[in-house]
Design an enzyme around this catalytic site. Sequence first.
Site, mmCIF file in Angstrom:
data_model
loop_
_atom_site.group_PDB
_atom_site.id
_atom_site.type_symbol
_atom_site.label_atom_id
_atom_site.label_comp_id
_atom_site.label_asym_id
_atom_site.label_seq_id
_atom_site.Cartn_x
_atom_site.Cartn_y
_atom_site.Cartn_z
ATOM 1 N N HIS A 91 8.610 3.680 8.916
ATOM 2 C CA HIS A 91 8.368 2.825 10.087
ATOM 3 C C HIS A 91 7.057 3.282 10.744
ATOM 4 C CE1 HIS A 91 9.268 0.119 13.345
ATOM 5 N NE2 HIS A 91 8.862 1.067 14.162
ATOM 6 N N ASN A 94 13.467 4.721 4.824
ATOM 7 C CA ASN A 94 12.547 3.692 5.304
ATOM 8 C C ASN A 94 11.342 4.356 5.959
ATOM 9 O OD1 ASN A 94 11.706 0.996 6.165
ATOM 10 N ND2 ASN A 94 12.340 1.606 8.230
ATOM 11 N N THR A 153 0.838 -1.213 0.000
ATOM 12 C CA THR A 153 0.000 0.000 0.000
ATOM 13 C C THR A 153 0.870 1.259 0.000
ATOM 14 O OG1 THR A 153 -0.250 0.132 2.416
ATOM 15 C CG2 THR A 153 -1.888 -1.177 1.212
#
Length: 193
Positions: free
Chosen positions: A108, A106, A13
């Site tokens: 998170h 990244n 997603t």
Amino acid sequence: MKKIAVLVSGGGTNLQAILDAQKAGVIKSGKVTCVISSSKNAYALERAKNADVPAVAMTRADYGDGLCDAICDYLIEQKIDYIVLAGFLVILKGKILKEFENRIINIHPSLIPSFCGDGFYGLKVHEAALSYGVKVTGATVHFVNEITDGGKIIMQQAVEVRDGDTPEVLQKRVMEEAEWKILPLAIEKVCSK
Ligand code: GAR
């Protein structure tokens, strides 16, 4: 225009949010030119295919301990500028961290430094937040270095925790209100520098 590789392992997603943001012009300084999945049957691969983005699966089963180096070699060959980890469940180690220093980001699903580090991924993060009893959680986009979830923070967005939340309900709210928004914004911020 920077060349972006998105690394995925599951539903994708966040990859979809990136592709949609590119189409909408939110991401305009970079373009996703390659998707790598650590799993052969990740739905993210379908999303890449639907958007005409070249996608490959590179798995532990095929590469063993050489997986991170193989990914690194492939991304150099593809002349990639930035790597985006979007639900990528392999911890990157070795030469890729040097080769792409300050060029790997990244997402998170918590407000780092809470509920992060080795073992905190996906639903486990939201389970930990609920069992601690925090009233605010969120998402963080950060650079990747040798410390899991320990690189410099690029962007964060807070999300409220509500009474009666389950890990699944909280995960969905964090994705909708934080992840899908800040990941594209952080990518544009980094690529436009
Ligand atoms: C996302 O919530 C992402 O933040 C998380 O995995 C999910 C992947 O969903 N990543 C981590 O937990 C990394 N430590 P997606 O495949 O639908 O984007």
